[in-house]
Design an enzyme around this catalytic site. Structure first.
Site, PDB file in Angstrom:
ATOM      1  N   ILE C  77      -5.547   5.406  -3.350  1.00  0.00           N
ATOM      2  CA  ILE C  77      -4.581   6.235  -4.101  1.00  0.00           C
ATOM      3  C   ILE C  77      -4.652   5.892  -5.579  1.00  0.00           C
ATOM      4  O   ILE C  77      -5.126   4.812  -5.954  1.00  0.00           O
ATOM      5  CB  ILE C  77      -3.128   6.033  -3.577  1.00  0.00           C
ATOM      6  CG1 ILE C  77      -2.746   4.557  -3.665  1.00  0.00           C
ATOM      7  CG2 ILE C  77      -2.980   6.566  -2.172  1.00  0.00           C
ATOM      8  CD1 ILE C  77      -1.267   4.325  -3.469  1.00  0.00           C
ATOM      9  N   HIS C 117      -2.459  -1.123   2.620  1.00  0.00           N
ATOM     10  CA  HIS C 117      -3.216  -1.739   1.513  1.00  0.00           C
ATOM     11  C   HIS C 117      -2.914  -1.010   0.206  1.00  0.00           C
ATOM     12  O   HIS C 117      -3.069   0.203   0.117  1.00  0.00           O
ATOM     13  CB  HIS C 117      -4.717  -1.675   1.831  1.00  0.00           C
ATOM     14  CG  HIS C 117      -5.514  -2.631   1.004  1.00  0.00           C
ATOM     15  ND1 HIS C 117      -5.704  -2.462  -0.338  1.00  0.00           N
ATOM     16  CD2 HIS C 117      -6.162  -3.783   1.336  1.00  0.00           C
ATOM     17  CE1 HIS C 117      -6.426  -3.456  -0.813  1.00  0.00           C
ATOM     18  NE2 HIS C 117      -6.716  -4.284   0.206  1.00  0.00           N
ATOM     19  N   LYS C 119      -4.495  -0.781  -2.488  1.00  0.00           N
ATOM     20  CA  LYS C 119      -5.609  -0.072  -3.119  1.00  0.00           C
ATOM     21  C   LYS C 119      -6.162   1.014  -2.204  1.00  0.00           C
ATOM     22  O   LYS C 119      -7.138   1.678  -2.538  1.00  0.00           O
ATOM     23  CB  LYS C 119      -6.727  -1.052  -3.471  1.00  0.00           C
ATOM     24  CG  LYS C 119      -6.366  -1.970  -4.632  1.00  0.00           C
ATOM     25  CD  LYS C 119      -7.560  -2.867  -4.944  1.00  0.00           C
ATOM     26  CE  LYS C 119      -7.251  -3.809  -6.110  1.00  0.00           C
ATOM     27  NZ  LYS C 119      -8.396  -4.675  -6.384  1.00  0.00           N
ATOM     28  N   GLU C 120      -5.620   1.149  -0.991  1.00  0.00           N
ATOM     29  CA  GLU C 120      -6.115   2.194  -0.099  1.00  0.00           C
ATOM     30  C   GLU C 120      -5.069   3.295   0.042  1.00  0.00           C
ATOM     31  O   GLU C 120      -5.005   4.183  -0.787  1.00  0.00           O
ATOM     32  CB  GLU C 120      -6.546   1.567   1.246  1.00  0.00           C
ATOM     33  CG  GLU C 120      -7.759   0.646   1.008  1.00  0.00           C
ATOM     34  CD  GLU C 120      -8.258  -0.089   2.246  1.00  0.00           C
ATOM     35  OE1 GLU C 120      -7.863   0.284   3.379  1.00  0.00           O
ATOM     36  OE2 GLU C 120      -9.033  -1.045   2.070  1.00  0.00           O
ATOM     37  N   MET C 121      -4.159   3.210   1.060  1.00  0.00           N
ATOM     38  CA  MET C 121      -3.184   4.282   1.197  1.00  0.00           C
ATOM     39  C   MET C 121      -1.817   3.913   0.631  1.00  0.00           C
ATOM     40  O   MET C 121      -0.976   4.780   0.436  1.00  0.00           O
ATOM     41  CB  MET C 121      -3.079   4.691   2.660  1.00  0.00           C
ATOM     42  CG  MET C 121      -4.412   5.239   3.181  1.00  0.00           C
ATOM     43  SD  MET C 121      -4.477   5.296   4.957  1.00  0.00           S
ATOM     44  CE  MET C 121      -4.402   7.045   5.202  1.00  0.00           C
TER      45      MET C 121
END
Lengths: 576, 298, 314
Positions: C77, C117, C119-121
């Site tokens: 994201i 996470h 840096k992910e979702m």
């Protein structure tokens, strides 16, 4: 007033009765059995798992899928165990069991970490061991490496030995350094190949002891004992539960008795005016009787099922073991005999070729003498023949070697036959069997136990063939032989006697070992009885032997004198 | 030895084939293949005198191959070469493959050579023999006798139901009476025998009977035996069928019919008797039993 | 005791005899509840699982890109670059653990990771469930399949089931293993032989050709010293166990469909298969492979590309 009082007493009595009845119903045998069988599954799964580890170490398993799958099954089984409502099954007193369970789970988690380490290290080690000979031959293929031959070969054989046997590493270290020193001045490509060899040798040096250490840890972390302890704990809890219900049971009886007296008393006093109440009491009395009967009956059935269950579990494990052994032997024998077939044939062929060749050379030798030196290559040929004469010595050695090879093949073949005879899958049903054959097979299989320690004295009599299941009877023999060996502490002898007595064949296995103490003697055929340390023996051997013989209509007896030795007598009926 | 004879080896292990080829290539035309289907192609395209096949092969089992070979080329002499004697495989190699010999791995070169030579000779005779044109008349059939060597009265009854009145059915209750019947009644065509009779092992007697009278067709009817003794019954007794007890009547009837058929064909075409040659028994040759049986025959 | 030894010996010999190839084919079919798989697919493709509704699972595990995003490091994201290379979702159900460092035991457990996470979702279960509960269609579908309705456990299960359905059978190499000797060319067979000879097979074995053990990256030659700039993600299992032994240790990745899942390694440093083979040979096996042999290994690796729903992956 009196009526209210009576009502209250009646109600209280009924409540007390229900309470007592429920207390005697506490024990949940079915759930308990499931818990115990889950533990059994865990133990088996772990055995399978460790087996897979050993196969991988011996490079017999070529992938890790099976190992990974076993762990997943183990985890599912752990989950099943977690899902049991242990408090409901065993009551509030399970703190100790829970503690043991946590200890077990901690240990198996630890064991698993080591097994993961094992997989990593084993992949590296087995790769280097496998590649090492290739690396050496790649080096030898390069030019100008003749000077290195000796060193390289020394290193190769040392490393290959080291990869299997626990030997000293300093020598290998020296050999590596030596090789690198010698190669230091060579061409670039030789140097780099030497470096590759050195790095793989170091890898093996580094990882072989490492993997041994891991395997030792894996071995130490065996949880079988923990599971056994847990099983005992659960069984004890279950027993306690059974015992717990006993006082209630007695109370129920006393209370029923008191109630009866009371009722009689009241009935006597108020028999006219309270006929209705009297009738109710009568009914109550009958109810009590059936109740008590049911309680006694139930307790009896419960303890009986428990016994039976233990018994059948034991037998099941044993028969499965035997069945899988038989099947494995079947496949094994086929697979060994195939390569054995062509190896034997080829050696025989080479033998023929060899002797023909010798013959031809002889003729050649006779012919060549007559050719003058100056004609064609006369001189050269003569020199060659002379050289060959020098080789003559080796010539006959060649024949000897081939003979030895054939002898070795024969020995392998005999071992295979014995292995097959021992399990005798093809004779799954009962048939007429020569017991001497069975004894000999068992002796061969137990041979490594005797080493130099024990002499075997066979006193075989003239006995007829006996109807029996050979694989089972052989198991009995092997068992008795193993016990005999273990009873002998230093040097000793085992006498095996066979003879006919009335309509029975007797097999006596007699050792002059330490003997069995008098107070122990009556117990030795009991299941789970063992004098060995935990992990050494299951304590099932003799009880299974006993069972096998009973099923055959035979018997097993023991006489023993402490310090002098023990004699086991197996008897089997000769009749049909 | 003429190099006119052709033999075929089938085994899924190429090294076995290589070894056998080296052993036999100087004497015969040798074909080899690792695959049952290829073997059948070779059989269809060539005159193959002898086929030697492994039992356990991935695509086609040895007995199934030999069974089909029997269909396509009945004169080809069939041998099974295998490393593990599994009871079921031996039974079907007898019943389905009607094999000549059973050779165990690891083999001995001298031994396999002599067996194959013998098979080649027989194969040659079979291929050369011309089938007779005159069919055997019905009246001859009626004379044939069936001897049941079994103390199980049920079996005797079953055979009687199947075979009478077309054939004469008699029963032998001891080894003595059985051998006596064989030596004195020359009309017996088929033997139906149990392997244990009144507590005695009949195997040795059956082998010697076959030696004595190769044209007799032997049908063994017994409980489970061990593989090794069954192999020796094939090699040394040339039994025609082996049925496991308890046996169903239809199966017994079918086997009995094939046995009679087999007997008739050897009568019509004596060349076929070459296949009935047995190996001399080695085991138990010094036993009292052996002497007893020898005396019975003399 | 003796018996156990005997059984061990025989068992081991049998194993040797039975399992001839170290690689086994992927099963052709799998029995999964189709309704749950369909629900899982909806969730897998739903961007509402991320904090700002921009990223779905499928964003980094694109089936059209071999189940990956074909980037060295994934993009989460707010266009944040992640720390690690996204492993392929294809055949992930056959791996013995999930994530490069194996921190999740099952696919169900794995679902938790990317959703949370940053840096992910960058989301949270509470947020996810709240969003999903506003959707009538989801409410209905969950109710039909799970009596308890929308719950963490059920979301995890549905997604995991869908992921298990993403298996790729019938690669040419699998056809070869099943007995079709013409399925791969003789050069490809040579490549396979070299793959075994050089020792790649020591770790890349089993049905998934990897994915069933951990191994150090840099067995014989240290990889990270040469590459430099060591990050948290490079520590591998060390971040899970904290044990020195586990430093630089990773789950050995599956080589199935490797042709279409570039770039390679946890750091996405190798752009081509050839490069990857080079690095593996040097750091793991301590060897250099001549050019033409490398070529053969690479063409063998290309036979591992399987089919999804009957269509060869591209």
């Amino acid at each position: 007033m009196n009526k209210i009082f009576t009502n209250i007493v009646t109600v209280l009595s009924v409540i007390l009765l229900i309470f007592l009845y429920q207390k005697t119903q506490l024990v949940d045998t079915e759930q308990h059995n499931q818990v115990i069988s889950t533990l059994g599954t865990l133990k088996q799964l772990e055995a399978v798992w460790i087996n897979q580890v050993l196969h991988s170490r011996l490079a017999l398993n070529n992938n890790y899928d099976a190992m990974a799958d076993t762990w997943i099954t183990l985890e599912t089984t752990h989950q099943r165990w977690q899902d049991f409502q242990l408090k409901r099954i065993y009551g509030e007193n399970i703190a100790h069991a829970e503690y043991q369970k946590t200890a077990y789970l901690a240990q198996i988690t630890k064991r698993r970490e080591y097994i993961e380490q094992f997989k990593s290290v084993n992949a590296i080690l087995s790769n280097s061991v496998r590649y090492f000979p290739t690396a050496v031959s790649e080096l030898m293929r390069l030019e100008d490496t003749k000077l290195l031959v000796g060193d390289v070969n020394a290193l190769l054989s040392a490393v290959l030995r080291y990869s299997l046997l626990p030997e000293k590493e300093t020598q290998i270290q020296k050999l590596i350094d030596n090789l690198q020193e010698k190669g230091a001045l060579s061409e670039q490509d030789i140097r780099s190949q030497i470096n590759i060899i050195a790095s793989h040798a170091r890898t093996i040096l580094k990882y072989r002891p490492y993997i041994d250490a891991i395997l030792e840890q894996i071995n130490i972390l065996s949880t079988a004992q923990k599971i056994d302890l847990l099983t005992t704990t659960y069984v004890n809890l279950q027993d306690a539960r059974l015992n717990e219900s006993t006082p209630y049971h007695q109370m129920l009886m006393v209370f029923s008795g008191l109630l009866l007296l009371l009722i009689l008393f009241i009935a006597y006093r108020l028999r006219v005016s309270y006929t209705a109440l009297n009738r109710a009491n009568q009914q109550l009395k009958t109810a009590n009787d059936t109740l008590e009967q049911r309680v006694t009956e139930r307790t009896r059935i419960l303890s009986h099922t428990l016994e039976q269950l233990k018994d059948s579990q034991m037998q099941l494990v044993q028969s499965e073991k035997m069945a899988s052994l038989g099947q494995m032997v079947a496949g094994l024998v086929h697979e060994i005999n195939t390569p054995l077939g062509y190896v034997k044939s080829n050696i025989q062929l080479i033998q023929t070729i060899f002797s023909n060749l010798k013959h031809v050379l002889q003729e050649y030798r006779a012919l060549i003498v007559n050719i003058p030196d100056h004609i064609s290559n006369g001189k050269k040929l003569k020199t060659q023949i002379e050289e060959f004469d020098e080789l003559k010595e080796d010539d006959s050695t060649g024949e000897e070697l081939l003979k030895d090879a054939l002898y070795g093949l024969k020995q392998i073949f005999e071992l295979v036959i014995n292995l097959k005879n021992f399990s005798r899958l093809d004779l799954s049903n009962i048939s007429k069997v020569d017991l001497h054959e069975g004894l000999n097979s068992s002796l061969l299989i137990a041979k490594h136990l005797f080493k130099n320690k024990i002499t075997i004295n066979k006193q075989y009599g003239d006995i007829p063939k006996v109807k029996c299941a050979p694989s089972q009877i052989n198991q009995v023999f092997l068992n008795l032989l193993t016990n005999a060996v273990q009873a002998i502490e230093n040097k000793g002898s085992i006498i095996i006697t066979t003879r006919v007595k009335n309509d029975h064949v007797l097999v006596l296995i007699q050792d002059n070992g330490k003997g069995i103490p008098k107070k122990v003697l009556p117990k030795i055929f009991d299941p789970f009885f063992t004098t060995k340390d935990i992990g050494e023996g299951t304590g099932m051997g003799l009880s299974i032997s006993y069972k096998i013989l009973q099923e055959h209509g035979g018997n097993i007896e023991v006489t023993s004198q402490e310090g002098k030795g023990t004699t086991f007598t197996v008897s089997l009926p000769t009749g049909i | 030895m003429s190099k006119n004879a052709t033999i075929l080896f089938v085994d899924d292990e190429e090294r076995i084939l290589r070894s056998l080829k080296v052993l036999f290539k100087s004497s015969y035309n040798v074909h080899i293949t690792t695959n049952g289907n290829d073997a059948l192609d070779i059989i269809k395209q060539n005159t193959v005198h002898v086929i030697v096949s492994d039992q356990r092969m991935p695509e086609m089992l040895g007995v199934d191959l030999l069974h089909q070979v029997k269909e396509y080329s009945p004169n080809t002499v069939r041998l099974l070469l295998t490393g593990y004697s599994e009871l079921g495989a031996i039974v079907s190699s007898v019943n389905k493959g009607e094999i000549f010999r059973y050779i165990k791995k690891p083999w001995d070169n001298d031994n396999i050579q002599s067996v194959v030579h013998q098979a080649v000779r027989i194969g040659g005779e079979l291929f050369n023999a011309t089938p007779p044109s005159v069919p055997v008349s019905h009246s001859e059939k009626q004379k044939m006798g069936i001897l049941v060597i079994d103390d199980d009265i049920e079996i005797y009854r079953m055979v009687k139901e199947i075979a009478e009145p077309q054939y004469r059915v008699t029963q032998g209750l001891t080894m003595e009476s059985a051998i006596n019947s064989i030596t004195h009644q020359n009309d017996i065509a088929v033997l139906i025998s149990e392997l244990s009779l009144a507590g005695e092992d009949m195997s040795l007697a059956l082998k010697m009977i076959k030696q004595h009278a190769p044209n007799l067709v032997i049908l063994v009817l017994s409980k489970v035996q061990d593989a090794d003794s069954l192999i020796s019954l094939v090699n040394e007794g040339k039994i025609f069928r082996f049925l496991l007890k308890p046996v169903r009547k239809e199966l017994l009837e079918r086997s009995l019919n094939s046995s009679i058929q087999h007997y008739l064909s050897t009568q019509e075409n004596p060349a076929l008797l070459a296949c009935e040659i047995v190996e001399k028994t080695q085991k138990g040759i010094n036993s009292g039993l052996f002497k007893r049986i020898t005396n019975l025959f003399s | 005791m003796l018996f156990r030894v005997l059984i061990c010996i025989i068992l081991s010999l049998m194993q040797n005899v039975c399992a001839k190839e170290p690689i086994t084919p992927i099963p052709l079919t799998m029995d999964l509840n189709p309704d749950k798989v369909a629900l899982g697919q909806l969730l897998f493709e739903d961007k509402r699982l991320s904090h700002d509704n921009t990223i779905a699972c499928v964003s980094c595990h694109d089936l059209a890109k071999g189940g990956t995003d074909q980037l060295s490091h994934s993009i989460g994201i707010n266009d944040t670059e992640g720390d690690i290379n996204a492993p392929t979702v294809f055949n992930s159900g056959f791996n013995f653990r999930q994530f490069w460092n194996g921190r999740a035991a099952t696919l169900e457990e794995q679902v938790h990771g990317p959703i949370h996470h940053p840096k992910e979702m960058g989301s949270h279960w509470i947020e996810v469930i709240n969003k999903l509960k506003k959707d009538q269609a989801y409410l209905k579908k969950f109710k039909a399949l799970y009596p308890q309705g929308i719950q963490i456990q059920n979301i995890k299960e549905a997604i995991a089931l869908y992921e298990r359905s993403l298996f790729t059978p019938n690669a040419r190499f699998d056809q070869y293993l099943r007995g079709n000797h013409k399925a791969i060319s003789s050069d490809e067979k040579k490549g396979y032989t070299l793959f075994k000879q050089y020792g790649c097979i020591a770790c890349h074995q089993g049905m998934n050709i990897g994915g069933n053990l951990y191994q150090v990256f840099g067995v014989l030659n240290n990889y990270f010293e040469q590459r430099g700039n060591i990050t948290q993600a490079d520590l591998g299992r060390f971040t899970v166990t904290g044990k020195e032994y586990d430093r630089y240790r990773f789950k050995v990745p599956s080589l199935r469909n490797v042709e279409i899942t570039a770039p390679y390694f946890h750091d996405g440093s190798a752009k081509t298969l050839k490069e990857a083979v080079d690095i593996m040979a040097f750091h793991q096996l301590g060897r250099t492979i001549p050019e033409h042999e490398k070529q053969l290994i690479v063409i063998f690796l290309k036979t591992l590309t399987g089919t999804y729903q009957g269509v060869l992956l591209k």
